[in-house]
Design a protein around this motif. Structure first.
Motif, PDB file in Angstrom:
ATOM      1  N   VAL A 105       9.699   9.240   5.075  1.00 17.37           N
ATOM      2  CA  VAL A 105      10.772  10.234   5.296  1.00 17.37           C
ATOM      3  C   VAL A 105      10.508  11.492   4.476  1.00 17.37           C
ATOM      4  O   VAL A 105      10.700  12.619   4.952  1.00 17.37           O
ATOM      5  N   LYS A 106      10.043  11.322   3.238  1.00 15.07           N
ATOM      6  CA  LYS A 106       9.854  12.452   2.328  1.00 15.07           C
ATOM      7  C   LYS A 106       8.449  13.065   2.408  1.00 15.07           C
ATOM      8  O   LYS A 106       8.159  14.036   1.705  1.00 15.07           O
ATOM      9  N   SER A 107       7.587  12.463   3.251  1.00 13.75           N
ATOM     10  CA  SER A 107       6.194  12.936   3.380  1.00 13.75           C
ATOM     11  C   SER A 107       5.485  12.951   2.035  1.00 13.75           C
ATOM     12  O   SER A 107       4.897  13.953   1.608  1.00 13.75           O
ATOM     13  N   ARG A 108       5.550  11.785   1.353  1.00 10.43           N
ATOM     14  CA  ARG A 108       4.929  11.641   0.041  1.00 10.43           C
ATOM     15  C   ARG A 108       3.828  10.594   0.089  1.00 10.43           C
ATOM     16  O   ARG A 108       3.868   9.664   0.904  1.00 10.43           O
ATOM     17  N   PRO A 109       2.837  10.696  -0.804  1.00  9.13           N
ATOM     18  CA  PRO A 109       1.780   9.680  -0.836  1.00  9.13           C
ATOM     19  C   PRO A 109       2.313   8.337  -1.320  1.00  9.13           C
ATOM     20  O   PRO A 109       3.158   8.281  -2.224  1.00  9.13           O
ATOM     21  N   VAL A 110       1.834   7.268  -0.714  1.00  6.45           N
ATOM     22  CA  VAL A 110       2.266   5.926  -1.096  1.00  6.45           C
ATOM     23  C   VAL A 110       1.106   4.950  -0.910  1.00  6.45           C
ATOM     24  O   VAL A 110       0.315   5.072   0.027  1.00  6.45           O
ATOM     25  N   ILE A 111       1.016   3.997  -1.827  1.00  6.31           N
ATOM     26  CA  ILE A 111       0.025   2.920  -1.754  1.00  6.31           C
ATOM     27  C   ILE A 111       0.780   1.611  -1.633  1.00  6.31           C
ATOM     28  O   ILE A 111       1.688   1.329  -2.422  1.00  6.31           O
ATOM     29  N   LEU A 112       0.410   0.806  -0.649  1.00  4.01           N
ATOM     30  CA  LEU A 112       0.989  -0.523  -0.472  1.00  4.01           C
ATOM     31  C   LEU A 112      -0.085  -1.548  -0.794  1.00  4.01           C
ATOM     32  O   LEU A 112      -1.110  -1.621  -0.102  1.00  4.01           O
ATOM     33  N   SER A 113       0.114  -2.332  -1.855  1.00  2.40           N
ATOM     34  CA  SER A 113      -0.868  -3.342  -2.271  1.00  2.40           C
ATOM     35  C   SER A 113      -0.415  -4.727  -1.849  1.00  2.40           C
ATOM     36  O   SER A 113       0.626  -5.207  -2.296  1.00  2.40           O
ATOM     37  N   PHE A 114      -1.215  -5.368  -0.999  1.00  3.15           N
ATOM     38  CA  PHE A 114      -0.906  -6.697  -0.474  1.00  3.15           C
ATOM     39  C   PHE A 114      -1.609  -7.755  -1.317  1.00  3.15           C
ATOM     40  O   PHE A 114      -2.834  -7.869  -1.297  1.00  3.15           O
ATOM     41  N   ALA A 115      -0.819  -8.540  -2.060  1.00  2.00           N
ATOM     42  CA  ALA A 115      -1.371  -9.689  -2.777  1.00  2.00           C
ATOM     43  C   ALA A 115      -1.156 -10.911  -1.885  1.00  2.00           C
ATOM     44  O   ALA A 115      -0.345 -11.791  -2.155  1.00  2.00           O
ATOM     45  N   GLY A 116      -1.874 -10.958  -0.755  1.00  2.00           N
ATOM     46  CA  GLY A 116      -1.574 -11.911   0.300  1.00  2.00           C
ATOM     47  C   GLY A 116      -0.538 -11.301   1.227  1.00  2.00           C
ATOM     48  O   GLY A 116       0.158 -10.347   0.866  1.00  2.00           O
ATOM     49  N   LEU A 117      -0.418 -11.844   2.426  1.00  2.00           N
ATOM     50  CA  LEU A 117       0.544 -11.304   3.392  1.00  2.00           C
ATOM     51  C   LEU A 117       1.935 -11.870   3.194  1.00  2.00           C
ATOM     52  O   LEU A 117       2.896 -11.356   3.743  1.00  2.00           O
TER      53      LEU A 117
END
Length: 374
Positions: A105-117
């Motif tokens: 929504v805010k057009s900001r950088p984001v990292i999503l780290s998956f420690a397993g699904l």
């Protein structure tokens, strides 16, 4: 000063798996903020002594209550609006939903780290299937943000999520687990002891496989093959999958296991063991206990799920067994118990693997490069 904000469910999980990377970010000049659910002041105080700025989200890791999540979601958005981080790093599903939608929504950088699904992708119940559909829809929405990056601990999770969502592979990365500080977990020769010791150290969840180990222990005892089963870990009282403390205490009283409770020095437990086993049945990331065991030169035994095969190379530094194959688990554990030279050889291979592929120094470099990139 640039800000990196970690958004994660639990304080203990951040401290165990992410504090080393957060310290590296601080040393690199970032102001580090940690938004999570603080159960009390003990962990929060330790994090603040590191120079981290802590914010309590009150998020519940296991609750499926939509009203509660909406209230938490609102609370987190207010925090993020106030902090305005340069890098938002989210870990675990609920954090992905709150932080990922905010960043889109805010057009900001984001990292999503998956420690397993997560168990949402393993359970076939109707409620879980509905949640999985919802979660996948949100992932697709989050990935429309060109500044979003999805990070996985192993390629099989990366490939599965890409196949389920159609997300561009260029928007994903693989960083091998949380990494392990090989100086904190040095190689040690295993103790000579009768009976040998098998260590199971994990959250106390049924899906982590303790029941299968107990079943194998009883079966091998009938063939006069004995071992001590040391059990240590964190109780998860608010989780439907939790093993009750009363059950652990009963097994301890019966002599089925040696219940050690929660440990603040896992390296000592590994040093006292001959084998480390984790027959987990759900899609793990790269389990930390197996990284620690490999670094200290212990043969490992695990079911072939998730990222277990990233650290346990079958026949090289341990054995992998097909998921829920108790006969295979028993056979390979018997082999390890009866062959000390094989365990020693596997321990050396595991140590080399920890040094060359899974050292925290390598993980930290890749993580900081990721921050610079976004």
């Amino acid at each position: 000063m640039k800000k990196v904000c970690y958004l994660i469910n639990s304080d203990w999980y951040f401290e165990l798996h992410w504090s080393e990377r957060a310290l590296a970010a601080k040393a690199a000049g970032y102001e580090v903020h940690v938004i999570c659910h603080y159960e009390g002041d003990e962990i929060k105080s330790r994090l603040e002594k590191h120079g981290f700025i802590c914010h309590n989200s009150l998020i519940s890791a296991q609750s499926y209550n939509p009203v509660g999540f909406i209230l938490t979601f609102s609370r987190i958005w207010k925090m993020l609006n106030r902090l305005d981080p340069d890098v938002l790093h989210c870990v675990t599903i609920k954090s992905f939903l709150a932080g990922g939608i905010y960043a889109q929504v805010k057009s900001r950088p984001v990292i999503l780290s998956f420690a397993g699904l997560g168990r949402v992708f393993d359970n076939g119940k109707m409620l879980i299937n509905g949640l999985r559909f919802f979660v996948l829809s949100i992932y697709k929405y989050i990935a429309k943000n060109p500044q979003a990056v999805l990070v996985f601990e192993h390629e099989s999770d990366q490939e599965r999520l890409i196949s389920l969502t159609g997300i561009d592979k260029e928007q994903t990365r693989v960083i091998d687990g949380a990494g392990i500080n090989t100086d904190d977990y040095p190689y040690t020769s295993e103790p000579i002891q009768t009976p040998p010791v098998v260590l199971f150290a994990s959250r106390m969840l049924w899906s982590k496989g303790l029941r299968d180990l107990i079943s194998v222990r009883k079966s091998l005892a009938k063939d006069d093959i004995h071992f001590t089963l040391n059990v240590a870990g964190i109780l998860s009282t608010d989780d439907a999958d939790a093993i009750p403390l009363s059950m652990l205490e009963q097994w301890h009283k019966e002599g089925t296991i040696n219940w050690l409770g929660r440990s603040n020095n896992v390296s000592q437990l590994i040093e006292a063991a001959n084998i480390v086993a984790l027959p987990s049945t759900y899609s793990e990331g790269v389990p930390r206990i197996l990284l620690e065991a490999a670094s200290m030169g212990r043969a490992c035994l695990a079911y072939d799920v998730g990222g277990c095969k990233s650290i346990v190379q079958d026949g090289a530094n341990g054995f992998l067994v097909a998921r829920k194959d108790k006969a295979g688990l028993e056979s390979q554990l018997k082999r390890l118990l009866q062959d000390a030279p094989l365990r020693h050889k596997m321990g050396l291979v595991g140590r080399e693997l920890a040094l060359t592929k899974f050292s925290s120094a390598q993980v930290i470099v890749k993580t900081l490069r990721l921050y610079e990139g976004v």
